[in-house]
Design a protein around this motif. Structure first.
Motif, short mmCIF file in Angstrom:
data_model
loop_
_atom_site.label_atom_id
_atom_site.label_comp_id
_atom_site.label_asym_id
_atom_site.label_seq_id
_atom_site.Cartn_x
_atom_site.Cartn_y
_atom_site.Cartn_z
N PHE A 1 145.05 12.56 75.82
CA PHE A 1 144.70 13.69 76.65
C PHE A 1 143.59 13.66 77.80
CE2 PHE A 1 145.57 16.37 72.73
CZ PHE A 1 146.73 17.11 73.21
N HIS A 2 143.35 14.14 78.75
CA HIS A 2 142.31 13.85 79.67
C HIS A 2 141.53 15.18 79.84
CE1 HIS A 2 144.98 10.47 79.99
NE2 HIS A 2 143.89 9.88 80.54
N ASP A 3 140.15 15.40 79.28
CA ASP A 3 139.76 16.72 79.45
C ASP A 3 139.15 17.03 80.87
OD1 ASP A 3 137.81 14.59 78.73
OD2 ASP A 3 136.46 16.47 78.12
N ASN B 1 133.58 4.88 73.59
CA ASN B 1 133.40 4.18 74.85
C ASN B 1 134.52 4.07 75.51
OD1 ASN B 1 132.82 2.02 76.68
ND2 ASN B 1 131.32 1.25 75.45
N HIS B 2 134.60 4.42 76.72
CA HIS B 2 135.73 4.39 77.60
C HIS B 2 135.18 3.69 78.88
CE1 HIS B 2 139.81 5.05 78.92
NE2 HIS B 2 139.46 5.97 79.90
N SER B 3 134.29 2.72 79.04
CA SER B 3 133.88 1.87 80.02
C SER B 3 132.50 2.79 80.67
CB SER B 3 134.89 1.21 80.81
OG SER B 3 135.17 2.25 81.82
N SER C 1 132.43 2.70 84.31
CA SER C 1 133.08 3.54 85.63
C SER C 1 134.52 3.36 85.63
CB SER C 1 132.41 2.98 86.96
OG SER C 1 132.73 1.66 87.21
N HIS C 2 135.17 3.19 84.60
CA HIS C 2 136.60 3.22 84.52
C HIS C 2 137.25 2.11 85.40
CE1 HIS C 2 140.58 5.00 83.83
NE2 HIS C 2 140.06 5.80 82.98
N ARG C 3 136.62 1.09 85.16
CA ARG C 3 137.24 -0.07 85.98
C ARG C 3 138.26 -0.87 85.25
NH1 ARG C 3 134.96 -3.95 89.57
NH2 ARG C 3 137.01 -4.25 89.82
N PRO D 1 138.51 11.84 88.48
CA PRO D 1 139.80 11.66 88.26
C PRO D 1 140.10 10.47 88.24
CG PRO D 1 139.31 13.16 90.31
CD PRO D 1 137.99 12.43 89.81
N SER D 2 141.34 9.97 87.60
CA SER D 2 141.80 8.61 87.78
C SER D 2 143.18 8.77 87.59
CB SER D 2 141.03 7.74 86.79
OG SER D 2 141.12 8.36 85.49
N GLY D 3 144.17 7.64 88.16
CA GLY D 3 145.44 7.47 88.14
C GLY D 3 145.50 6.53 86.96
N ASN D 4 146.40 7.15 85.87
CA ASN D 4 146.34 6.15 84.66
C ASN D 4 147.53 5.23 84.92
OD1 ASN D 4 144.27 7.13 82.85
ND2 ASN D 4 144.98 8.84 83.66
N ASP D 5 148.17 4.95 85.86
CA ASP D 5 149.40 4.20 86.13
C ASP D 5 148.72 2.55 86.31
OD1 ASP D 5 151.32 2.60 86.78
OD2 ASP D 5 151.95 3.76 88.72
N PHE E 1 140.26 12.65 73.96
CA PHE E 1 140.29 13.40 75.28
C PHE E 1 139.27 12.20 76.21
CE2 PHE E 1 140.58 16.84 72.51
CZ PHE E 1 141.54 17.74 73.37
N ASP E 2 139.95 11.52 77.13
CA ASP E 2 139.31 10.34 77.80
C ASP E 2 138.90 11.03 79.45
OD1 ASP E 2 140.68 9.06 75.95
OD2 ASP E 2 141.91 7.67 77.08
N ASP E 3 138.05 10.14 79.73
CA ASP E 3 137.57 9.92 81.04
C ASP E 3 136.36 11.29 81.41
OD1 ASP E 3 139.48 8.51 81.32
OD2 ASP E 3 140.68 9.41 82.81
N GLY E 4 135.96 12.14 80.39
CA GLY E 4 135.02 13.06 80.67
C GLY E 4 133.85 12.29 80.24
#
Ligand code: NI
Length: 469
Positions: A432-434, A341-343, A345-347, A59-63, A291-294
């Motif tokens: 979206f975030h799947d 590509n969404h990096s 580790s989501h830094r 999970p990540s906070g997208n703020d 769909f992001d973050d998966g």
């Protein structure tokens, strides 16, 4: 995850703490796909790819004003382990949000690697970057699972309780040449049962079976002094290990090619390929669902929904998750979807140096190409955060979105579906975030409604190609 207070005090008063002013001097995650370490003193990690049914939740906070990204593994058959890790990372997130969100430039990032996952033991090592306020900097911790008893154990469980004094003496010897090390402070914190578990929270082995003990870096208001690390030879440490510690050491040095957990193994569904027809977005209305973050625990359900409607989508995957669940990523590509590509580790990439941005995105590209045999065509930066460094270092075009469903904020499938449908117009890119079950639950309704309104579902690259023409 507790900051090392006493041991670094000497270093700080000697004024030698200027080993680097920003905690981002190392790239954060240890490789999850590396099967064995390259250096003899390196902590051994194992590839998790052969853990049946493994899923990684991130999970990540997208703020962007207070970015955080946490993660934990779901190992089928080790539900107690999953639950404990989940509680641990969620507690860190809660602390971060109350303590750091009002500070300048906060960020929380948790990442982990498997240290061992064979026989009847599992170990993970967490790396935490906490920027902003107290606790600023890097910290690491290890957590263990004994499948024989179904219990989750702290790092200290590797050592026989009666051997702590001897361990302390050995650590003192190993650290004695390190600048600023204070042997009395070490004895004090390790002699006390209450503080021991906090300070001795990162124990791991090298592939030779040497014990690596890592103490976290400096305290509030003090420049990071770097971690203190001691390596105790296998022969020295073996008599000090508990029965569990010896089982772990054996699995690290000579891992069995199986993991004995008495749990159900998740089935891997197979999917029909998506429609191969090309769509002319000049003649028909197109939208790109992204769909992001998966990949995450709900990605396969999403693939099944998309297949039913012959819809293509674009998945901005996180490299670490790809390394953990390459099978899902391969299925995603095989079903006709696009991978982006969404990096790693989501830094927040705007916090990294040019070299770090390049490495992070390259490493993610490699993980995707290893898993699915394709190279991503575009990059979506975590939190949508970009600066000139990110713009110049990205290997592929940066792609944002035109419709934000805010699905990470509103965990309500009906609301997510409404946001997507009402925002849709020709050439829209919908975010979206799947990783959220509510988002995946919203998708059939989005596909049904937009189909009846004449929309075709294409990938980002299809849409960009068509629009640019
Ligand atoms: Ni994201």
């Amino acid at each position: 995850m507790i900051i090392m207070l006493l041991i670094v005090t000497g270093l700080v008063t000697m004024g030698c703490a200027a080993t680097g002013s920003t905690p981002t001097k190392e790239s954060p995650p240890t490789s999850a796909v590396r099967a064995a370490s390259h250096h003899a003193d390196e902590i051994a990690t194992v590839s998790p790819t052969w853990i049946d049914g493994l899923r990684v939740v991130r999970p990540s906070g997208n703020d962007v004003s207070c970015p955080w990204s946490i993660t934990y593994p779901q190992v089928p058959g080790a539900e107690a382990f999953t639950a404990a890790l989940r509680r641990m990372v969620e507690a860190r997130r809660a602390d971060f949000r109350t303590q750091a969100c009002h500070q300048a430039a906060p960020e929380l990032n948790l990442d982990f690697a498997f240290l061992v996952a064979s026989g009847d033991v599992i170990g993970v090592r967490y790396t935490e970057w906490w920027l902003g306020g107290a606790g600023d900097g890097l910290s690491t911790t290890t957590r263990w699972y004994d499948a024989k008893t179904g219990t989750v154990l702290p790092a200290t469980a590797l050592v026989e309780p009666g051997s702590i004094e001897r361990l302390t003496a050995e650590l003192g010897k190993a650290l004695s040449r390190k600048e600023g090390f204070d042997p009395r402070a070490l004895r004090d914190v390790l002699a006390d049962g209450a503080s021991r578990a906090s300070y001795l929270d990162d124990l791991a082995f090298t592939t030779r079976g040497d014990l690596v003990v890592t103490f976290d870096e400096g305290v509030t208001g003090v420049a990071p002094a770097g971690q203190l690390r001691a390596v105790l030879p296998a022969a020295t440490v073996r008599p000090l290990l508990s029965g569990f510690g010896r089982r772990v050491q054996r699995q690290v040095v000579e891992p069995e090619r199986r993991l004995d957990l008495d749990g159900p193994v998740a089935p891997t569904p197979t999917l029909p390929p998506a429609s191969e027809e090309s769509t002319d977005c000049h003649r028909v209305k197109c939208v790109a669902l992204t769909f992001d973050d998966g990949p995450g625990p709900h990605t396969q359900t999403l693939l099944a929904h998309l297949a039913r409607f012959h819809a293509r989508a674009t998945f901005y995957v996180v490299g670490q998750n790809v390394a953990m669940s390459p099978d899902v990523v391969r299925q995603t590509a095989e079903a006709g979807h696009e991978l982006g590509n969404h990096s790693w580790s989501h830094r927040d990439l705007t916090r990294l140096t040019a070299a770090q941005v390049r490495d992070d995105l390259h490493r993610t590209d490699q993980a995707i190409s290893r898993a699915a045999g394709v190279t991503p065509g575009t990059v979506r930066p975590p939190y949508g955060a970009v600066n000139d460094v990110v713009r110049t270092q990205t290997p592929h075009p940066l792609v944002m979105w035109t419709v934000d469903t805010l699905d990470w904020k509103y965990r309500d499938a009906a609301r997510v579906a409404r946001a997507a449908v009402s925002g849709a117009k020709p050439a829209a890119i919908i975010l979206f975030h799947d990783i959220h079950s509510t988002t995946v639950a919203a998708i059939p309704r989005v596909l049904r409604t937009l189909s009846t309104r004449g929309y075709h579902f294409v990938t980002v690259t299809q849409l960009r190609g068509e629009v640019a023409r």
